[in-house]
Design a protein around this motif. Structure first.
Motif, short mmCIF file in Angstrom:
data_model
loop_
_atom_site.label_atom_id
_atom_site.label_comp_id
_atom_site.label_asym_id
_atom_site.label_seq_id
_atom_site.Cartn_x
_atom_site.Cartn_y
_atom_site.Cartn_z
N ARG A 1 4.67 -7.38 3.12
CA ARG A 1 4.74 -6.74 1.63
C ARG A 1 6.11 -6.68 1.42
O ARG A 1 6.57 -7.04 0.17
CB ARG A 1 4.31 -5.26 1.86
N GLN A 2 7.29 -6.29 2.13
CA GLN A 2 8.61 -6.35 1.81
C GLN A 2 9.09 -7.68 1.55
O GLN A 2 9.83 -7.87 0.68
CB GLN A 2 9.46 -5.76 2.97
N SER A 3 8.54 -8.68 2.12
CA SER A 3 8.97 -10.13 1.95
C SER A 3 8.45 -10.45 0.39
O SER A 3 9.42 -11.10 -0.51
CB SER A 3 8.38 -10.97 3.00
N VAL A 4 7.27 -10.24 -0.09
CA VAL A 4 6.85 -10.37 -1.27
C VAL A 4 7.75 -9.72 -2.26
O VAL A 4 8.03 -10.18 -3.32
CB VAL A 4 5.21 -9.81 -1.47
N GLU A 5 8.04 -8.47 -2.02
CA GLU A 5 8.74 -7.84 -2.96
C GLU A 5 10.39 -8.16 -3.02
O GLU A 5 10.80 -8.11 -4.20
CB GLU A 5 8.81 -6.21 -2.52
N ALA A 6 10.84 -8.61 -2.13
CA ALA A 6 12.06 -9.36 -2.10
C ALA A 6 12.00 -10.46 -2.99
O ALA A 6 12.90 -10.70 -3.62
CB ALA A 6 12.51 -9.66 -0.73
#
Length: 233
Positions: A208-213
């Motif tokens: 999820r954090q990768s997508v948001e980044a």
């Protein structure tokens, strides 16, 4: 935006670039292109056609003529040769173990580069943009893409992720991660960001954090023109 939004994402195996790229494309309503699957499809087709992978010219000739079909819907991407879907077959060890032998063929890469550019244009025309991921998209295939990202991760994190995906011991994935990257790096630069390419290290962040980044980079590059949320993925 009037100009198609092309997002080019490169990186070695196990960084999460494929799953993240699909999620980003789905979130933004763009097409999705897995360029690595194209090389896998060629490897599968060569084996199925009994082409000697050590015969570089025969492999290159087959690359120019085989009927590759890429489904670019991020919710249901597909890979086919002719009317046969081969999504499952191209992920099997029989293909994984030989794909670098076709991917390092420079004549093959020249053909695939043009196919990939055509597919990005086709996907962009259909959906207003395309997320294309692979190993030399930011530098060779789409160096003028508005958004260019290199996803990296530590070797430990990459092997751990791939072993969880395959449900096997992490050490048994070394040939699929480290050895293949070493081989492919002889013809493609995907470990160091080129000028203008943003690096995202996913070693210590989750999916999820990768997508948001990635979405944050898109937002910054497009100056907020693309409406984004923090609930992507």
């Amino acid at each position: 935006m009037n100009k198609p939004l092309v997002i080019a994402i490169d990186g070695p195996s196990g960084t999460g670039k494929s799953s993240v790229s699909k999620a980003v494309a789905k979130h933004l309503g763009l097409s999705y292109l897995d360029t690595g699957a194209m090389y896998r499809a060629l490897a599968w087709s060569c084996v199925a056609s009994a082409i000697d992978l050590d015969d570089a010219e025969s492999v290159a000739q087959h690359a120019r003529t085989f009927d590759l079909r890429m489904g670019m819907d991020p919710a249901a991407p597909s890979v086919g040769v002719g009317d046969r879907l081969i999504d499952r077959e191209i992920r099997q060890d029989a293909v994984t173990s030989v794909v670098s032998r076709v991917a390092t063929n420079l004549d093959v890469r020249a053909n695939m580069k043009q196919r990939q550019r055509d597919l990005i244009a086709e996907g962009s025309a259909a959906r207003g943009g395309c997320v294309a991921e692979g190993r030399d998209i930011t530098t060779v295939v789409a160096p003028d893409a508005p958004v260019r990202i290199l996803m990296t991760a530590s070797e430990e994190a990459r092997m751990s992720r791939r072993s969880r995906q395959l449900r096997v011991a992490a050490e048994s994935t070394r040939s699929q991660i480290v050895d293949r990257d070493r081989t492919d790096s002889t013809v493609s630069q995907f470990t160091t960001a080129a000028d203008g390419v943003v690096t995202i290290d996913t070693s210590h962040i989750d999916f999820r954090q990768s997508v948001e980044a990635v979405l944050q980079v898109v937002k910054e590059v497009t100056d907020g023109d693309t409406e984004l949320s923090t609930t992507a993925g």
